[in-house]
Motif scaffolding. Structure first.
Motif, PDB file in Angstrom:
ATOM      1  N   THR A  60       0.843  -1.157  -0.039  1.00 21.21           N
ATOM      2  CA  THR A  60      -0.002   0.082   0.060  1.00 21.21           C
ATOM      3  C   THR A  60       0.939   1.179   0.062  1.00 21.21           C
ATOM      4  O   THR A  60       1.954   1.319   0.861  1.00 21.21           O
ATOM      5  CB  THR A  60      -1.167   0.223   1.306  1.00 21.21           C
ATOM      6  N   VAL A  61       0.739   2.134  -0.989  1.00 18.44           N
ATOM      7  CA  VAL A  61       1.350   3.407  -1.100  1.00 18.44           C
ATOM      8  C   VAL A  61       0.404   4.570  -0.549  1.00 18.44           C
ATOM      9  O   VAL A  61      -0.603   4.612  -1.129  1.00 18.44           O
ATOM     10  CB  VAL A  61       1.924   3.521  -2.354  1.00 18.44           C
ATOM     11  N   ILE A  62       0.648   5.538  -0.043  1.00 11.19           N
ATOM     12  CA  ILE A  62       0.090   6.489   0.405  1.00 11.19           C
ATOM     13  C   ILE A  62       0.844   7.883   0.379  1.00 11.19           C
ATOM     14  O   ILE A  62       1.832   8.000   0.188  1.00 11.19           O
ATOM     15  CB  ILE A  62      -0.385   6.291   2.132  1.00 11.19           C
ATOM     16  N   ALA A  63      -0.166   9.030   0.285  1.00 14.17           N
ATOM     17  CA  ALA A  63       0.405  10.163   0.021  1.00 14.17           C
ATOM     18  C   ALA A  63       1.366  10.510   1.504  1.00 14.17           C
ATOM     19  O   ALA A  63       1.043  10.375   2.553  1.00 14.17           O
ATOM     20  CB  ALA A  63      -0.598  11.456   0.117  1.00 14.17           C
ATOM     21  N   ARG A  64       2.446  11.058   1.186  1.00 12.42           N
ATOM     22  CA  ARG A  64       3.468  11.682   2.194  1.00 12.42           C
ATOM     23  C   ARG A  64       3.307  13.112   2.886  1.00 12.42           C
ATOM     24  O   ARG A  64       3.641  13.549   3.712  1.00 12.42           O
ATOM     25  CB  ARG A  64       4.854  11.535   1.705  1.00 12.42           C
ATOM     26  N   ARG A  65       2.539  13.777   1.696  1.00 11.22           N
ATOM     27  CA  ARG A  65       2.139  15.185   2.011  1.00 11.22           C
ATOM     28  C   ARG A  65       1.251  15.494   1.000  1.00 11.22           C
ATOM     29  O   ARG A  65       0.847  14.711   0.291  1.00 11.22           O
ATOM     30  CB  ARG A  65       3.449  15.919   1.797  1.00 11.22           C
ATOM     31  N   ASP A  66       0.606  16.704   1.173  1.00 11.46           N
ATOM     32  CA  ASP A  66      -0.515  17.164   0.357  1.00 11.46           C
ATOM     33  C   ASP A  66      -0.076  17.029  -1.011  1.00 11.46           C
ATOM     34  O   ASP A  66       1.213  17.578  -1.425  1.00 11.46           O
ATOM     35  CB  ASP A  66      -0.922  18.533   0.659  1.00 11.46           C
ATOM     36  N   ILE A  67      -0.901  16.742  -2.055  1.00  9.97           N
ATOM     37  CA  ILE A  67      -0.343  16.620  -3.337  1.00  9.97           C
ATOM     38  C   ILE A  67      -1.375  17.383  -4.263  1.00  9.97           C
ATOM     39  O   ILE A  67      -2.668  17.082  -4.143  1.00  9.97           O
ATOM     40  CB  ILE A  67      -0.411  15.214  -4.133  1.00  9.97           C
ATOM     41  N   ASN A  68      -1.196  18.318  -4.892  1.00  9.55           N
ATOM     42  CA  ASN A  68      -1.951  19.167  -5.770  1.00  9.55           C
ATOM     43  C   ASN A  68      -2.459  18.306  -7.178  1.00  9.55           C
ATOM     44  O   ASN A  68      -1.654  17.819  -7.564  1.00  9.55           O
ATOM     45  CB  ASN A  68      -1.252  20.500  -6.085  1.00  9.55           C
ATOM     46  N   PRO A  69      -3.598  18.767  -7.608  1.00 10.27           N
ATOM     47  CA  PRO A  69      -4.006  18.223  -9.013  1.00 10.27           C
ATOM     48  C   PRO A  69      -2.990  18.390  -9.801  1.00 10.27           C
ATOM     49  O   PRO A  69      -2.406  19.703  -9.999  1.00 10.27           O
ATOM     50  CB  PRO A  69      -5.291  18.965  -9.220  1.00 10.27           C
ATOM     51  N   GLY A  70      -2.605  17.368 -10.656  1.00  5.74           N
ATOM     52  CA  GLY A  70      -1.685  17.512 -11.578  1.00  5.74           C
ATOM     53  C   GLY A  70      -0.217  17.269 -11.387  1.00  5.74           C
ATOM     54  O   GLY A  70       0.781  17.329 -12.203  1.00  5.74           O
ATOM     55  N   ASP A  71       0.036  17.501 -10.052  1.00  2.62           N
ATOM     56  CA  ASP A  71       1.584  17.030  -9.471  1.00  2.62           C
ATOM     57  C   ASP A  71       1.769  15.387 -10.023  1.00  2.62           C
ATOM     58  O   ASP A  71       1.018  14.603  -9.819  1.00  2.62           O
ATOM     59  CB  ASP A  71       1.447  17.156  -8.075  1.00  2.62           C
ATOM     60  N   GLU A  72       3.070  15.432 -10.286  1.00  2.43           N
ATOM     61  CA  GLU A  72       3.516  14.057 -10.660  1.00  2.43           C
ATOM     62  C   GLU A  72       3.620  13.253  -9.301  1.00  2.43           C
ATOM     63  O   GLU A  72       3.902  13.726  -8.209  1.00  2.43           O
ATOM     64  CB  GLU A  72       4.689  14.096 -11.218  1.00  2.43           C
ATOM     65  N   LEU A  73       3.286  12.077  -9.185  1.00  2.00           N
ATOM     66  CA  LEU A  73       3.369  11.146  -8.220  1.00  2.00           C
ATOM     67  C   LEU A  73       4.873  10.472  -8.342  1.00  2.00           C
ATOM     68  O   LEU A  73       4.899   9.766  -9.216  1.00  2.00           O
ATOM     69  CB  LEU A  73       2.190  10.061  -8.142  1.00  2.00           C
ATOM     70  N   THR A  74       5.338  10.485  -7.077  1.00  2.00           N
ATOM     71  CA  THR A  74       6.770  10.067  -7.160  1.00  2.00           C
ATOM     72  C   THR A  74       6.875   9.072  -5.906  1.00  2.00           C
ATOM     73  O   THR A  74       6.379   9.580  -4.895  1.00  2.00           O
ATOM     74  CB  THR A  74       7.831  11.157  -7.264  1.00  2.00           C
ATOM     75  N   ILE A  75       7.875   8.140  -5.924  1.00  2.96           N
ATOM     76  CA  ILE A  75       8.365   7.395  -4.628  1.00  2.96           C
ATOM     77  C   ILE A  75       9.748   7.256  -4.778  1.00  2.96           C
ATOM     78  O   ILE A  75      10.306   7.158  -5.809  1.00  2.96           O
ATOM     79  CB  ILE A  75       7.313   6.205  -4.464  1.00  2.96           C
ATOM     80  N   ASP A  76      10.319   7.001  -3.572  1.00  2.09           N
ATOM     81  CA  ASP A  76      11.793   6.632  -3.476  1.00  2.09           C
ATOM     82  C   ASP A  76      11.646   5.056  -4.007  1.00  2.09           C
ATOM     83  O   ASP A  76      11.348   4.384  -2.920  1.00  2.09           O
ATOM     84  CB  ASP A  76      12.542   7.180  -2.284  1.00  2.09           C
ATOM     85  N   TYR A  77      12.497   4.895  -4.798  1.00  2.00           N
ATOM     86  CA  TYR A  77      12.711   3.326  -5.225  1.00  2.00           C
ATOM     87  C   TYR A  77      13.310   2.423  -3.982  1.00  2.00           C
ATOM     88  O   TYR A  77      13.128   1.388  -3.976  1.00  2.00           O
ATOM     89  CB  TYR A  77      12.925   3.029  -6.441  1.00  2.00           C
ATOM     90  N   ALA A  78      14.343   3.316  -3.427  1.00  5.31           N
ATOM     91  CA  ALA A  78      15.076   2.586  -2.284  1.00  5.31           C
ATOM     92  C   ALA A  78      14.230   2.179  -1.164  1.00  5.31           C
ATOM     93  O   ALA A  78      14.521   1.101  -0.430  1.00  5.31           O
ATOM     94  CB  ALA A  78      16.022   3.604  -1.892  1.00  5.31           C
ATOM     95  N   THR A  79      12.984   2.757  -1.228  1.00  5.91           N
ATOM     96  CA  THR A  79      12.065   2.325   0.079  1.00  5.91           C
ATOM     97  C   THR A  79      11.371   0.835  -0.297  1.00  5.91           C
ATOM     98  O   THR A  79      10.902   0.346   0.942  1.00  5.91           O
ATOM     99  CB  THR A  79      11.109   3.269   0.298  1.00  5.91           C
ATOM    100  N   HIS A  80      11.824   0.415  -1.307  1.00  8.17           N
ATOM    101  CA  HIS A  80      10.932  -0.893  -1.646  1.00  8.17           C
ATOM    102  C   HIS A  80      11.948  -1.862  -2.340  1.00  8.17           C
ATOM    103  O   HIS A  80      11.583  -3.000  -2.852  1.00  8.17           O
ATOM    104  CB  HIS A  80       9.680  -0.751  -2.170  1.00  8.17           C
ATOM    105  N   THR A  81      13.093  -1.431  -2.760  1.00 14.12           N
ATOM    106  CA  THR A  81      14.115  -2.478  -3.445  1.00 14.12           C
ATOM    107  C   THR A  81      15.091  -3.181  -2.454  1.00 14.12           C
ATOM    108  O   THR A  81      15.854  -2.340  -2.011  1.00 14.12           O
ATOM    109  CB  THR A  81      14.741  -1.533  -4.526  1.00 14.12           C
TER     110      THR A  81
END
Length: 138
Positions: free
Chosen positions: A57-78
């Motif tokens: 399960t992936v959740i928002a780390r902070r507020d995300i505005n419409p149109g913002d690119e969704l990103t995650i640090d690959y190191a947290t799951h690799t």
């Protein structure tokens, strides 16, 4: 967002030819992401706006505005220590190379707290000599 796909072991993962997307969900076990799932088109960032609530399960780390690119640090799951990639995220904290050993970085451990996949959190806790009794409440 709930992640889905096929569970595979280390040997199967090692036999795959890129491109593919996977995450380590248990020691020696990986989720090969379904190529049709929209998360497959997400991107890495060294300052992401998403992080893990649990293994899948992936959740928002902070507020995300419409149109913002969704990103995650690959190191947290690799969890594959031999894995690495060049990063071009352009963030001020960009590591330039992301690796399967980045869980060892104190700065990332402090930034992400308990928001790693369980096997990586286990590695962090083992290296620190302790375990969090209630790791997913933050």
């Amino acid at each position: 967002m709930r992640l889905g796909g096929q569970l595979i072991n280390d040997e199967t993962l090692g036999s795959l030819a890129p491109p593919y997307s996977s995450l380590t969900v248990e020691k020696g076990l990986h989720l090969l992401l379904d190529p049709a799932h929209p998360v497959r088109y997400g991107n890495h960032s060294c300052e992401p706006n998403l992080w893990h609530r649990d293994a899948t399960t992936v959740i928002a780390r902070r507020d995300i505005n419409p149109g913002d690119e969704l990103t995650i640090d690959y190191a947290t799951h690799t969890g594959v220590e031999a894995w690495s990639m060049t990063c071009h995220c352009g963030k001020s904290l960009c590591r330039r190379t992301v690796t399967g050993n980045d869980w060892r970085l104190p700065r990332l451990q402090a930034a992400y707290g308990n928001h790693w996949t369980p096997p990586l959190l286990d590695r962090i806790e083992t290296a620190a000599g302790h375990r969090h009794a209630d790791r997913w409440n933050t």
